[in-house]
Enzyme design. Sequence first.
Site, PDB file in Angstrom:
ATOM      1  CD1 TRP A   1      -0.833   2.370   2.103  1.00 17.32           C
ATOM      2  CD2 TRP A   1      -2.736   1.564   1.019  1.00 17.32           C
ATOM      3  NE1 TRP A   1      -1.850   3.421   2.277  1.00 17.32           N
ATOM      4  CE2 TRP A   1      -2.900   3.033   1.354  1.00 17.32           C
ATOM      5  CE3 TRP A   1      -3.721   1.124   0.303  1.00 17.32           C
ATOM      6  CZ2 TRP A   1      -4.246   3.903   0.966  1.00 17.32           C
ATOM      7  CZ3 TRP A   1      -4.808   1.830  -0.190  1.00 17.32           C
ATOM      8  CH2 TRP A   1      -4.966   3.265   0.225  1.00 17.32           C
TER       9      TRP A   1
ATOM     10  CG  ASP B   1      -0.711  11.470   2.188  1.00 18.38           C
ATOM     11  OD1 ASP B   1      -1.651  10.913   1.579  1.00 18.38           O
ATOM     12  OD2 ASP B   1      -0.900  12.293   3.039  1.00 18.38           O
TER      13      ASP B   1
ATOM     14  CG  PHE C   1      -0.258   9.736  10.171  1.00 17.95           C
ATOM     15  CD1 PHE C   1      -0.024   8.667  10.125  1.00 17.95           C
ATOM     16  CD2 PHE C   1      -1.478  10.525  10.582  1.00 17.95           C
ATOM     17  CE1 PHE C   1      -1.175   7.558  10.001  1.00 17.95           C
ATOM     18  CE2 PHE C   1      -2.651   9.494  10.491  1.00 17.95           C
ATOM     19  CZ  PHE C   1      -2.409   8.245  10.476  1.00 17.95           C
TER      20      PHE C   1
ATOM     21  NE  ARG D   1      -4.456  14.086   9.096  1.00 15.49           N
ATOM     22  CZ  ARG D   1      -5.637  14.107   9.512  1.00 15.49           C
ATOM     23  NH1 ARG D   1      -5.875  14.019  10.795  1.00 15.49           N
ATOM     24  NH2 ARG D   1      -6.558  14.094   8.682  1.00 15.49           N
ATOM     25  CG  ASP D   2      -0.843  15.641   7.147  1.00 17.26           C
ATOM     26  OD1 ASP D   2      -0.517  14.786   7.779  1.00 17.26           O
ATOM     27  OD2 ASP D   2      -1.792  15.895   6.471  1.00 17.26           O
TER      28      ASP D   2
ATOM     29  CD  GLU E   1      -6.565  14.624   5.416  1.00 15.99           C
ATOM     30  OE1 GLU E   1      -6.518  13.690   6.354  1.00 15.99           O
ATOM     31  OE2 GLU E   1      -6.574  14.020   4.230  1.00 15.99           O
TER      32      GLU E   1
ATOM     33  CD1 TRP F   1      -7.838  10.201   1.370  1.00 13.46           C
ATOM     34  CD2 TRP F   1      -7.277   8.347   1.915  1.00 13.46           C
ATOM     35  NE1 TRP F   1      -6.434  10.416   2.108  1.00 13.46           N
ATOM     36  CE2 TRP F   1      -6.351   8.953   2.364  1.00 13.46           C
ATOM     37  CE3 TRP F   1      -7.733   7.025   1.869  1.00 13.46           C
ATOM     38  CZ2 TRP F   1      -5.237   8.065   2.908  1.00 13.46           C
ATOM     39  CZ3 TRP F   1      -6.669   6.255   2.538  1.00 13.46           C
ATOM     40  CH2 TRP F   1      -5.562   6.955   2.888  1.00 13.46           C
TER      41      TRP F   1
HETATM   42  C1  FRU Z   1      -3.717  12.306   3.736  1.00 10.33           C
HETATM   43  C2  FRU Z   1      -3.718  11.738   5.203  1.00 10.33           C
HETATM   44  C3  FRU Z   1      -2.849  12.594   6.072  1.00 10.33           C
HETATM   45  C4  FRU Z   1      -2.185  11.725   7.071  1.00 10.33           C
HETATM   46  C5  FRU Z   1      -1.668  10.370   6.182  1.00 10.33           C
HETATM   47  C6  FRU Z   1      -2.148   8.984   6.701  1.00 10.33           C
HETATM   48  O1  FRU Z   1      -4.003  11.627   2.593  1.00 10.33           O
HETATM   49  O2  FRU Z   1      -4.704  11.357   5.749  1.00 10.33           O
HETATM   50  O3  FRU Z   1      -3.466  13.826   6.707  1.00 10.33           O
HETATM   51  O4  FRU Z   1      -1.100  12.297   7.577  1.00 10.33           O
HETATM   52  O5  FRU Z   1      -2.855  10.596   5.184  1.00 10.33           O
HETATM   53  O6  FRU Z   1      -1.688   8.177   6.126  1.00 10.33           O
END
Ligand code: FRU
Length: 508
Positions: A46, A49, A105, A179-180, A231, A313
């Site tokens: 799999w 991002d 992440f 996050r991110d 995100e 998604w």
């Molecule tokens: C975006 C996301 C991010 C997160 C990651 C988790 O596609 O949801 O916000 O860090 O994927 O895999």
Amino acid sequence: MKKLAQVVLLFAAVLFSRVVHAQIADTEKYDEPYRLQVHFSPRAHWVNDPNGMVYFKHTYHLFFQYYPGGKNWGPMHWGHAVSTDLVHWQELPIALYPDSLGYIFSGSAVVDSNNTTGFGKDGIVPLVAIFTHHDPKGEQTGKDNFQNQSLAYSLDEGLTWTKYSCNPVLKNPGIRDFRDPKVCWFAPAKKWVMTLATKDKVTFYSSPDLKSWTKESEFGKKTGAHGGVWECPDMFKLTLDGKVYWILSVNMNPGGPNGGSATQYFIGQFNGTTFTPIDDKTRWLDYGPDEYAGVTWSNTGKRILFLGWMSNWSYAGQVPTNKWRNAMTSPRQLSLKNIDSNLLLCSNLVQEFDHIKQKEITIGSKVLAGQVMKGLPHQYLLKLRASMAHSFSVTFSNASNNQLVFGYNKSTNQYYVDRSRSGKIDFNPDFGKVSYAPRFSRASISDIKVLFDASSIEVFADKGLSTMTSVYFAGRPFDQLQISRQKGGVSVAKIIPLKSIWRQYAIK
Ligand code: FRU
């Protein structure tokens, strides 16, 4: 009897090793059904991002959200691939594994040239990754602070990574979606600036050393699209007519213009503390359903290079590939254009694709008049010049009657990609929907590039002003093409076959 058992065992062992060997060799060839030939996808398992994209010592690093335990999303690692030309990729060992603070992440990586972190030793410049630690136990027990920002560094040009002993460096104040981190160097104030996705807005933080962070400001609670969670933000500079603009891009899921995941962006100014947009318009970087989580490479100077995850998604966990699931878009160079006082981003395929171009095929007048062209290669660049006074369409098809249509509808002034009959679509009810992109250019002619691969199509119309990315899963390769017969329409069409980027690594 004992002898017979031994023989049977030996035979089974030989057979097993052959099967295993055949599987490995097969994977290394990157030639399974649907395997993209001019895009990065991992050998197996799999992917989501792109992460930690950084250019260092003539090498482009691409890390990625990766689950090595299967082809569904799971405990996240950072996979790793490198390239010297953005086109040929070599997958390397996993860079970051989950640990006691959680899964790894999304996040970014920077070249710490001034050794602000002190991670550099003996004059070695450290690469520093800034990522989100996601604690699944905290999430399950209903806590709000299970996402925190952490560091890791590399002193061997990105090959191996050491996590910082005082992680996390930016603790969660009680926001479930926190996050991110994407970090850039803000030279006027000699400090690092982080854009962080904080649920329905971007929060800016700054730091002298990547270790201690101060909150500067927030942006977006009342601006832009809010159909889903924000995100993977990013911020970078582009110049237009001698003026510098800051672009703030933010990915959002769901709520994209064609459903599900997509990337929006804002144009404005950033003064080291706050981002001020020039207007409150919502702009989308790619209108197709399959560009998400896109961000830019760090340390590429004025050349701004962007890459997204080529999925959505809405169905990323259901697409019918074996061994691996999902891939990256093509790398694109971004620029700004002014169309009737509206500033817009243009996305164009990086020029390095020239490395894999083969002899051009000119499409003759019979094909321009509607005749089906057969026997086409499976990955190519299609260049079109079309008169925009009329609608037109291009149909990619195979002998099994699967077809994918890209076109322009004059009455709505929209480009579209129709994959409703493109092969396997029934794994998700939304997959077969037609996607649309507005045309922004007012020119009477459109120059269009289409990057066509074994299971994806990327349209860059009007020199990248209208961009659409879509994946598809045809029963067998699309080796036919037909251009609609309308008068006017497409006047020039060329096909430039592309060499597979994997052949150099394949085991023959
Ligand atoms: C975006 C996301 C991010 C997160 C990651 C988790 O596609 O949801 O916000 O860090 O994927 O895999």
